[in-house]
Design a protein around this motif. Structure first.
Motif, PDB file in Angstrom:
ATOM      1  N   ARG A  14     -11.299  -6.237   3.393  1.00  0.00           N
ATOM      2  CA  ARG A  14     -11.158  -5.220   2.804  1.00  0.00           C
ATOM      3  C   ARG A  14     -11.812  -3.996   3.556  1.00  0.00           C
ATOM      4  O   ARG A  14     -12.737  -4.219   4.573  1.00  0.00           O
ATOM      5  N   THR A  18      -7.380  -4.218  -5.108  1.00  0.00           N
ATOM      6  CA  THR A  18      -6.684  -2.890  -5.589  1.00  0.00           C
ATOM      7  C   THR A  18      -5.642  -3.366  -6.357  1.00  0.00           C
ATOM      8  O   THR A  18      -4.768  -2.614  -7.025  1.00  0.00           O
ATOM      9  N   GLU A  59      -9.729   2.414  -2.460  1.00  0.00           N
ATOM     10  CA  GLU A  59      -9.709   1.632  -1.556  1.00  0.00           C
ATOM     11  C   GLU A  59      -8.421   1.198  -0.772  1.00  0.00           C
ATOM     12  O   GLU A  59      -7.402   0.783  -1.547  1.00  0.00           O
ATOM     13  N   ASP A  60      -7.939   0.853   0.302  1.00  0.00           N
ATOM     14  CA  ASP A  60      -6.877   0.526   0.825  1.00  0.00           C
ATOM     15  C   ASP A  60      -6.351  -0.758   0.344  1.00  0.00           C
ATOM     16  O   ASP A  60      -7.155  -1.713   0.221  1.00  0.00           O
ATOM     17  N   GLY A  61      -5.095  -1.013   0.126  1.00  0.00           N
ATOM     18  CA  GLY A  61      -4.341  -2.270  -0.130  1.00  0.00           C
ATOM     19  C   GLY A  61      -4.035  -3.103   1.110  1.00  0.00           C
ATOM     20  O   GLY A  61      -4.110  -4.021   1.170  1.00  0.00           O
ATOM     21  N   THR A 103     -11.754   3.777  -5.985  1.00  0.00           N
ATOM     22  CA  THR A 103     -10.239   3.710  -6.619  1.00  0.00           C
ATOM     23  C   THR A 103      -9.196   3.649  -5.541  1.00  0.00           C
ATOM     24  O   THR A 103      -8.313   3.226  -5.866  1.00  0.00           O
ATOM     25  N   ASN A 154       0.819  -1.158   0.048  1.00  0.00           N
ATOM     26  CA  ASN A 154       0.023  -0.023  -0.045  1.00  0.00           C
ATOM     27  C   ASN A 154       0.922   1.162  -0.103  1.00  0.00           C
ATOM     28  O   ASN A 154       1.848   1.345   0.945  1.00  0.00           O
TER      29      ASN A 154
END
Length: 258
Positions: A195, A232, A205-207, A203, A17
């Protein structure tokens, strides 16, 4: 101003991330928010006195553990770095202990008070935009610094089939003092996949969401390996373990690389 880009909690080199670590910025909070919005990336501003100030593109945050992992990688990469060190969060003054174990960095923190909420399955299903969703356990809120509503679904297919009402989650979170929903499912006794639904833009959204991994370890009361990021395109792995008598400390960690 010095800016470094790192990837954190990657399951493999080159994954993870992203976060920006910014030093010597001289900016006020409004300018820092504008900078994060322009870069469209999680930013952490590191002061000389060890204060860390977190900004997502859309909001300031009291805590972000993947960005703290980035700070750890920067600090431990300096010549003569101590074996352990502390930083303190700008918004709440929360003390975070940093350490390194081989190629992994860890953040030590304590469980934090969380809102005592009662929320029904139907309300959760509405927030997740999934009518008729059957949950695998009762939703609960836990926190290591940023409260999360933890929602267990039955399997990976259900997890990745979710397309939640992000605006509705944001409104509900502000009303209840909760920082988004963390949906998760069990892979085995100590491994889960999750998630995080906290950003307004899907777009973004946390990895990897370290605060959610820590909160989940607190809620379940045992060590966890958390997989995240498939949605992601970033394969992430977070390690969370309890420490101290009665689990009064949590270590959350993983890889971080420039």
């Amino acid at each position: 101003m010095h800016v470094q880009t790192l990837r954190c909690f990657g399951a493999r080199p080159g994954e993870g991330n992203p976060a920006l670590v910014i030093e010597n910025d001289g900016m006020d909070p409004a300018a820092r928010q504008a900078f994060a919005a322009q870069r469209n990336t999680t930013c952490v501003f590191l002061s000389d006195d060890g204060e860390v100030d977190y900004f997502y593109p859309h909001m300031r945050s009291p805590l972000c553990l993947h960005a703290t992992l980035a700070v750890a990688a920067v600090l431990f990469g300096r010549p003569g770095a101590a074996a352990t060190m502390n930083v303190r969060t700008a918004m709440k003054g929360q003390l975070l202990g940093l350490s390194r174990e081989g190629d992994d960095y860890f953040v030590k923190l304590a469980p934090q008070p969380a809102p005592a909420l009662v929320i029904g399955d139907a309300e959760v299903a509405a927030l997740l935009n999934a009518p008729g969703l059957v949950l695998a356990s009762k939703p609960q809120v836990a926190s290591v610094g940023s409260p999360k509503l933890l929602v267990e679904v039955r399997d990976v297919d259900t997890l990745y089939g979710l397309a939640p009402d992000l605006a509705g989650i944001a409104t509900w979170g502000k009303q209840n003092g909760v920082s988004g929903i963390y949906a998760w499912c069990r892979l085995d006794d100590t491994t889960v996949e999750g998630r995080n639904f906290n950003h307004l833009d899907p777009t973004l959204e946390d990895g990897a969401t370290g605060v959610a991994a820590g909160a989940l370890a607190v809620a379940l009361g045992h060590h966890l390996t958390v997989r995240q990021g498939r949605a992601t395109g970033h394969d992430c792995l977070i390690k969370a373990r309890m420490e101290g008598d009665g689990g009064d400390a949590i270590l959350v960690g993983g890889a971080a690389e420039v």
